[in-house]
Scaffold this motif. Structure first.
Motif, PDB file in Angstrom:
ATOM      1  N   LEU A 219     -11.715   8.332   8.469  1.00  0.00           N
ATOM      2  CA  LEU A 219     -11.645   7.239   9.439  1.00  0.00           C
ATOM      3  C   LEU A 219     -10.766   6.115   8.909  1.00  0.00           C
ATOM      4  N   ALA A 220     -10.938   5.776   7.638  1.00  0.00           N
ATOM      5  CA  ALA A 220     -10.120   4.709   7.051  1.00  0.00           C
ATOM      6  C   ALA A 220      -8.641   5.082   7.059  1.00  0.00           C
ATOM      7  N   MET A 221      -8.326   6.348   6.756  1.00  0.00           N
ATOM      8  CA  MET A 221      -6.920   6.757   6.731  1.00  0.00           C
ATOM      9  C   MET A 221      -6.311   6.763   8.124  1.00  0.00           C
ATOM     10  N   THR A 222      -7.061   7.235   9.113  1.00  0.00           N
ATOM     11  CA  THR A 222      -6.494   7.302  10.454  1.00  0.00           C
ATOM     12  C   THR A 222      -6.343   5.911  11.059  1.00  0.00           C
ATOM     13  N   LEU A 223      -7.213   4.962  10.665  1.00  0.00           N
ATOM     14  CA  LEU A 223      -7.042   3.577  11.100  1.00  0.00           C
ATOM     15  C   LEU A 223      -5.842   2.934  10.411  1.00  0.00           C
ATOM     16  N   ALA A 224      -5.652   3.256   9.130  1.00  0.00           N
ATOM     17  CA  ALA A 224      -4.547   2.656   8.380  1.00  0.00           C
ATOM     18  C   ALA A 224      -3.208   3.160   8.887  1.00  0.00           C
ATOM     19  N   ARG A 415       3.779  -1.591   4.761  1.00  0.00           N
ATOM     20  CA  ARG A 415       3.786  -2.353   6.015  1.00  0.00           C
ATOM     21  C   ARG A 415       3.862  -3.853   5.745  1.00  0.00           C
ATOM     22  N   TYR A 416       3.609  -4.255   4.497  1.00  0.00           N
ATOM     23  CA  TYR A 416       3.624  -5.670   4.142  1.00  0.00           C
ATOM     24  C   TYR A 416       5.009  -6.064   3.640  1.00  0.00           C
ATOM     25  N   ARG A 417       5.438  -7.260   3.987  1.00  0.00           N
ATOM     26  CA  ARG A 417       6.781  -7.706   3.613  1.00  0.00           C
ATOM     27  C   ARG A 417       6.986  -7.688   2.107  1.00  0.00           C
ATOM     28  N   ASP A 418       5.954  -8.086   1.355  1.00  0.00           N
ATOM     29  CA  ASP A 418       6.051  -8.109  -0.107  1.00  0.00           C
ATOM     30  C   ASP A 418       5.208  -7.002  -0.730  1.00  0.00           C
ATOM     31  N   GLY A 419       4.917  -5.960   0.051  1.00  0.00           N
ATOM     32  CA  GLY A 419       3.966  -4.952  -0.393  1.00  0.00           C
ATOM     33  C   GLY A 419       4.563  -3.865  -1.268  1.00  0.00           C
ATOM     34  N   VAL A 420       3.672  -3.070  -1.830  1.00  0.00           N
ATOM     35  CA  VAL A 420       4.048  -1.919  -2.654  1.00  0.00           C
ATOM     36  C   VAL A 420       3.142  -0.750  -2.288  1.00  0.00           C
ATOM     37  N   LEU A 421       3.638   0.454  -2.572  1.00  0.00           N
ATOM     38  CA  LEU A 421       2.857   1.669  -2.371  1.00  0.00           C
ATOM     39  C   LEU A 421       2.378   2.170  -3.724  1.00  0.00           C
ATOM     40  N   PRO A 607      -9.920  -4.172  -2.140  1.00  0.00           N
ATOM     41  CA  PRO A 607      -9.794  -5.369  -1.297  1.00  0.00           C
ATOM     42  C   PRO A 607      -9.505  -4.960   0.140  1.00  0.00           C
ATOM     43  N   PRO A 608      -9.859  -5.799   1.122  1.00  0.00           N
ATOM     44  CA  PRO A 608      -9.802  -5.393   2.533  1.00  0.00           C
ATOM     45  C   PRO A 608      -8.444  -4.906   3.005  1.00  0.00           C
ATOM     46  N   HIS A 609      -7.358  -5.458   2.508  1.00  0.00           N
ATOM     47  CA  HIS A 609      -6.054  -5.116   3.060  1.00  0.00           C
ATOM     48  C   HIS A 609      -5.278  -4.137   2.189  1.00  0.00           C
ATOM     49  N   CYS A 610      -5.929  -3.580   1.169  1.00  0.00           N
ATOM     50  CA  CYS A 610      -5.366  -2.433   0.456  1.00  0.00           C
ATOM     51  C   CYS A 610      -5.840  -1.181   1.185  1.00  0.00           C
ATOM     52  N   LEU A 611      -4.931  -0.440   1.765  1.00  0.00           N
ATOM     53  CA  LEU A 611      -5.276   0.620   2.707  1.00  0.00           C
ATOM     54  C   LEU A 611      -4.916   1.990   2.148  1.00  0.00           C
ATOM     55  N   ILE A 612      -5.936   2.857   1.989  1.00  0.00           N
ATOM     56  CA  ILE A 612      -5.669   4.262   1.663  1.00  0.00           C
ATOM     57  C   ILE A 612      -5.164   4.930   2.935  1.00  0.00           C
ATOM     58  N   TYR A 613      -3.939   5.443   2.888  1.00  0.00           N
ATOM     59  CA  TYR A 613      -3.363   6.001   4.106  1.00  0.00           C
ATOM     60  C   TYR A 613      -3.124   7.503   4.046  1.00  0.00           C
ATOM     61  N   ALA A 619      -3.737  14.042  -4.661  1.00  0.00           N
ATOM     62  CA  ALA A 619      -3.119  12.720  -4.789  1.00  0.00           C
ATOM     63  C   ALA A 619      -3.590  11.806  -3.668  1.00  0.00           C
ATOM     64  N   LEU A 620      -3.737  10.512  -4.001  1.00  0.00           N
ATOM     65  CA  LEU A 620      -4.077   9.476  -3.032  1.00  0.00           C
ATOM     66  C   LEU A 620      -2.937   8.471  -2.953  1.00  0.00           C
ATOM     67  N   TYR A 621      -2.738   7.897  -1.751  1.00  0.00           N
ATOM     68  CA  TYR A 621      -1.674   6.921  -1.539  1.00  0.00           C
ATOM     69  C   TYR A 621      -2.275   5.673  -0.889  1.00  0.00           C
ATOM     70  N   ILE A 622      -1.931   4.506  -1.446  1.00  0.00           N
ATOM     71  CA  ILE A 622      -2.507   3.238  -1.003  1.00  0.00           C
ATOM     72  C   ILE A 622      -1.389   2.246  -0.715  1.00  0.00           C
ATOM     73  N   ASP A 623      -1.478   1.563   0.424  1.00  0.00           N
ATOM     74  CA  ASP A 623      -0.538   0.510   0.796  1.00  0.00           C
ATOM     75  C   ASP A 623      -1.154  -0.833   0.403  1.00  0.00           C
ATOM     76  N   CYS A 624      -0.481  -1.573  -0.484  1.00  0.00           N
ATOM     77  CA  CYS A 624      -1.016  -2.816  -1.043  1.00  0.00           C
ATOM     78  C   CYS A 624      -0.138  -3.997  -0.645  1.00  0.00           C
ATOM     79  N   PRO A 625      -0.744  -5.163  -0.332  1.00  0.00           N
ATOM     80  CA  PRO A 625       0.039  -6.317   0.145  1.00  0.00           C
ATOM     81  C   PRO A 625       0.954  -6.938  -0.907  1.00  0.00           C
ATOM     82  N   SER A 626       0.656  -6.708  -2.206  1.00  0.00           N
ATOM     83  CA  SER A 626       1.429  -7.365  -3.255  1.00  0.00           C
ATOM     84  C   SER A 626       1.313  -6.560  -4.539  1.00  0.00           C
TER      85      SER A 626
END
Length: 677
Positions: A219-224, A415-421, A607-613, A619-626
């Motif tokens: 659910l978290a991945m499909t929302l992300a 997805r974040y302007r200053d983000g990293v994967l 943290p709330p805006h670090c998203l496992i996608y 392997a796991l992949y996470i989108d992080c704001p910074s």
């Protein structure tokens, strides 16, 4: 976070839930998409109009699933505020939530309102499709309508059995029947599991918790959603199209369209004229219908090995291979993502703008893909394996991002302007699983003493004397450092790596020969690999004996059941690659389970805006704001790895088999500026 436990579950406040969405009524817009983000952006139906009704059936329960009985059902109108309020109260009250294809329902509910996001309340989730899978993964009946008659629990009224609903009143009645019947079916299947698998972990707390956490993770991945740079995708498509046109115009044989088959036959004739030895190659593949030489990728590889280095046909094979690769990326990945599938009438991009409900600035070039995740094979369609794998691994479809080629992967960006994967790869997890389950001493020692497993396998194959005579500097190095010799690392160690994995799945000589050729471009004699197969019982004695026990067990009882999670698979004589499938099942499934447990812990501590996608098996992949948040997420992943290894799934397995194998992971951080496109 609660740990897996083999104690019987105690269920108290149990409800069953089912929603009906806008496409169920003919007076509403047709529903072409079954992910709420695409429903909003592509079908044009806003979140507040996507869900029409939600049925709730409270349950009487004496502590476990076998005792479930449905109480009177209510149907809530989710187009009205009172319906939302009542549903949020039910979700807050329950400790166990039942349903059929829950991931679909929970995704739409979470998209509808934060109050309906089940992760706020985290009850135990029990899905009928999973209970059905736990009893028999080969049962063709998967829908509620077809399960009822075979279980003897329910039959839909004639007016509703066809699924044709014309009025709101019929929709409410149909919705109410779904939850009532789901409760009956879960209870009946639970009783069958208890009868047919009395001494397994099916229906244990560990099994139910494992699958509940898997639903939350999906659910978290499909929302992300998987984030892509739209400009990078467009650039890649333009580059590939231009190169495709260049190949079509410069290659002297047809690569597609009219004349393709005739051109291939003429090319094959030239090949056989120049290299008649091709016909004697044991790996050559023929078409099943006309028994002609196939033009597939394996055969094209074989053709190369029989041609002289100066052959004028080699550049043509290069062009054919490149064209096939480009067409595959365009037809299977880029075009479906950017324009939709050709067979759909409503062709449109499956990519959508990410929601702006975040305090972090967004990268406006990014679009997200929200695939459908499958936890078990084909959770709700009858007689077709729509998704999931028989090996017990979760998969995603529409789009299939677990198999994205490197060119598509390079188009992903935060997805974040200053983000990293951030990504985490479990190191050699399948080999570690095989070491743990089998007790193979050579594997155990390699992982416990941090030896180079692939170098040691190469030493088994060639012997130290041969290798040192070929590469004299190896004599001055410990075997753990032999891979620093580029030639050894590129040839013999790569063969050792391929053979190490072939050992796990009992690959035959022909399979290993073609795989090694694809790896290093060298065609070894078939007898070379036949010797490897013959010597496996000597080089991997305990692994071989364990595999023999699995084969015997599958032959006598026709299924295997895994500890802790209760996953099982039936095996029957005559299946393709049967031996390999049997020994593969516990290895790949346990490896996937290990990552899912790491994901479950990580999901609850990020943290709330670090998203496992994305979950790609190991392997796991996470989108992080910074970058700072990515470093924090990396620490959480490391804690998750330690928790699973010392307190949860891996620790339980180690206690079960009476030995230990360490877990290890590698981490990578990619900033948006690192994108190649």
């Amino acid at each position: 976070m609660p740990q897996l436990s083999n104690h019987p579950p105690r269920l108290r406040r149990v409800i069953c839930l089912d929603i009906e969405t806008y496409g169920a009524l003919p007076t509403n817009p047709p529903q072409h998409h079954f992910v709420p983000e695409r429903s909003a952006h592509l079908d044009g139906v806003p979140a507040y109009r996507q869900i029409l009704t939600c049925a709730i059936t409270p349950c009487w329960c004496d502590g476990d699933l076998t005792t479930l009985e449905p109480a009177p059902t209510m149907v809530l109108d989710l187009t009205q505020p009172t319906g939302l309020t009542l549903l949020s109260k039910w979700l807050r009250w329950c400790d166990t939530l039942l349903g059929m294809n829950l991931l679909f329902d929970l995704h739409y509910l979470a998209y509808r309102s934060p109050l309906l996001n089940i992760t706020r309340y985290r009850p135990l989730l029990v899905d009928l499709s999973i209970i059905n899978y736990l009893h028999s993964e080969i049962r063709p009946e998967r829908s509620l309508k077809s399960l009822g008659p075979i279980l003897g629990t329910h039959v839909y009224r004639d007016t509703l059995s066809t699924g044709t609903i014309n009025t709101y009143e019929e929709l409410r009645a149909y919705n109410a029947q779904d939850t009532h019947n789901t409760v009956l079916a879960i209870a009946a299947l639970a009783r069958l599991i208890r009868r047919d698998f009395p001494n397994t972990d099916k229906l244990s707390s560990s099994c139910l918790s494992f699958y509940s956490d898997a639903i939350y993770s999906c659910l978290a991945m499909t929302l992300a959603g998987v984030p892509f740079s739209w400009s990078a995708l467009r650039t890649l498509r333009r580059t590939l199209e231009e190169r495709r046109q260049q190949l079509l115009s410069t290659t002297p044989i047809p690569l597609e369209g009219a004349g393709l088959q005739k051109g291939r036959q003429e090319f094959l004739a030239r090949l056989l004229e120049e290299a008649p030895s091709i016909l004697d190659d044991e790996l050559l593949v023929y078409t099943s219908a006309k028994r002609q030489i196939s033009f597939n990728a394996l055969n094209r590889t074989i053709f190369r090995t029989h041609l002289s280095p100066s052959s004028p046909l080699l550049p043509l094979l290069d062009a054919i291979d490149e064209h096939a690769h480009i067409r595959k990326i365009l037809s299977s990945y880029l075009i479906p993502m950017m324009e939709g599938r050709q067979e759909r009438k409503d062709r449109s991009s499956v990519l959508v703008l990410p929601p702006s409900t975040t305090p972090y600035p967004l990268n406006r070039d990014v679009r997200t893909s929200h695939p459908t995740w499958f936890i078990t094979p084909s959770p709700f369609k009858d007689s077709s394996l729509e998704g999931g794998t028989l090996q017990g691994r979760i998969t995603c479809k529409r789009g299939s991002h677990q198999t994205d080629p490197p060119e598509i992967q390079r188009c992903r960006c935060s997805r974040y302007r200053d983000g990293v994967l951030l990504s985490m790869d479990l190191s050699q997890i399948e080999l570690r699983v095989a070491a743990l389950l089998s007790g193979e001493e050579t594997l155990l020692r390699a992982f416990q003493e941090n030896l180079d497993l692939h170098t040691n396998r190469a030493r088994d194959i060639w012997g130290d004397d041969v290798l040192i005579s070929r590469y004299p500097n190896l004599a001055d190095l410990p075997p753990t450092q032999w891979k620093t010799n580029p030639s050894f690392n590129r040839r013999e160690r790569q063969v050792g790596k391929r053979v190490s994995f072939a050992d796990l799945f009992r690959s035959g000589a022909r399979t290993m020969r073609s795989s090694v050729y694809n790896d290093i471009g060298e065609l070894f004699p078939l007898s070379f690999f036949a010797d490897i197969v013959r010597n496996r019982p000597r080089h991997r004695p305990t692994l071989h004996a364990w595999q023999e026990r699995l084969l015997h067990q599958a032959a006598t009882q026709h299924y295997l059941v895994l500890p802790v999670t209760g996953q099982s698979r039936y095996f029957f004589q005559g299946e393709k690659h049967l031996d390999s499938e049997i020994v593969n099942f516990p290895v790949q499934t346990t490896a996937s389970n290990t990552l899912l447990r790491i994901q479950a812990y990580t999901q609850r501590h990020l943290p709330p805006h670090c998203l496992i996608y994305l979950n790609v098996f190991d392997a796991l992949y996470i989108d992080c704001p910074s970058p700072d948040s990515a470093e924090y997420a990396r620490l959480v992943l490391a804690q998750a790895l330690e928790w699973v290894a010392t307190s949860d799934y891996w620790a339980i397995l180690q206690e079960h088999v009476g030995r230990t194998v360490p877990l290890k992971a590698d981490f990578t951080i990619k900033a948006n500026a690192d994108d190649a496109q």
